[in-house]
Scaffold this active site. Sequence first.
Site, PDB file in Angstrom:
ATOM      1  NE  ARG A  63      22.770  75.415  17.705  1.00  0.00           N
ATOM      2  CZ  ARG A  63      23.538  75.663  18.774  1.00  0.00           C
ATOM      3  NH1 ARG A  63      23.950  76.906  19.010  1.00  0.00           N
ATOM      4  NH2 ARG A  63      23.898  74.707  19.586  1.00  0.00           N
ATOM      5  CG  HIS A  67      18.589  74.938  20.326  1.00  0.00           C
ATOM      6  ND1 HIS A  67      19.637  74.658  21.170  1.00  0.00           N
ATOM      7  CD2 HIS A  67      18.925  74.362  19.143  1.00  0.00           C
ATOM      8  CE1 HIS A  67      20.555  73.954  20.533  1.00  0.00           C
ATOM      9  NE2 HIS A  67      20.147  73.779  19.288  1.00  0.00           N
ATOM     10  CG  ASN A  95      20.099  76.168  24.757  1.00  0.00           C
ATOM     11  OD1 ASN A  95      20.116  75.746  23.610  1.00  0.00           O
ATOM     12  ND2 ASN A  95      19.029  76.069  25.524  1.00  0.00           N
ATOM     13  CG  HIS A 195      24.058  71.558  10.764  1.00  0.00           C
ATOM     14  ND1 HIS A 195      24.456  70.465  11.514  1.00  0.00           N
ATOM     15  CD2 HIS A 195      23.359  72.346  11.626  1.00  0.00           C
ATOM     16  CE1 HIS A 195      24.009  70.587  12.753  1.00  0.00           C
ATOM     17  NE2 HIS A 195      23.337  71.720  12.838  1.00  0.00           N
TER      18      HIS A 195
END
Length: 322
Positions: A63, A67, A95, A195
Amino acid sequence: MASSYITSFALLACALFLMSDTSSAQLTPYFYSKSCPKVFDAVGSVVRDVVAKEKRMGASLLRLHFHDCFVNGCDGSILLDDTSSFRGEKTAGPNANSVRGFNVIDDVKKKVEGVCPGVVSCADILAISALESVLALGGPEWTVKLGRRDSKSASFSAANSGVIPPPTSTLNNLINRFQAVGLSAKDMVALSGSHTIGQARCTTFRARVYNESNIDANFAKSRQANCPSRSGSGDNNIAPLDLKTPTYFDNNYYGNLISQKGLLHSDQILHNGGSTDSLVEQYNKNPESFFKDFAAAMVKMGDIRPLTGSNGEIRKNCRVPN
């Protein structure tokens, strides 16, 4: 004749210069083949040890790469702490109290610096750590392209601008946000398959499990047990994004969506009578197809606006500019 020859030579020299300039700005799997041939071993050894102790960290490191790339490109900016001259991305909405693994990246950087000091960027370390995390959890392999350099700054406002799709996203918003960084709807559905690992906080799925109708009733009830309806109560309680195999990288995520057991609104919207239903069904039936498309999409994501050549720097400490 002489004038023509000189002109032709000048044009050729110019073309060669442009070609070499372009090639130097391109990422390549072989970027560290001479300067740091053991970089994958160094990164992989740290990541494998950490993930063996805490499976969730694999999802967290993956992740971090997502990001980072979605905010001004894959430049390691998400790793920067706030300074007197800028407010970084760590405390931005997508975040804050959510993105984690910074200490692991510190450890990876330390290991890499011990092997080849001052050579490998933090942005490249994020890209390699994402691969090693997926591999450690049973997922597919892809060829990581390297040669990114690190940003000297970070942007709280950019991270907060909506470029990172929130868990409340509509399907159109997901498609548009991914297209904005050069990724297709197919890439988006494949990358959403990340996910299949990891956990989400109650605050990100509370509205779905209490208010939405396109959700399996028993699944909703099971998630409500650890996520009180009142905001501010249990906000940081977590639940697995994949109901079946939350610590193993597989295609069960897509089966969950077909059964209306997607944890986030932005998960379930991928299979809700819209244009991406068929892809979800394909990945559910064919794990090899999912792995192939996920790997290809990860390579494409890693190409988002990297700093190369003389742009950026190679940070000594991933948390601060040099």
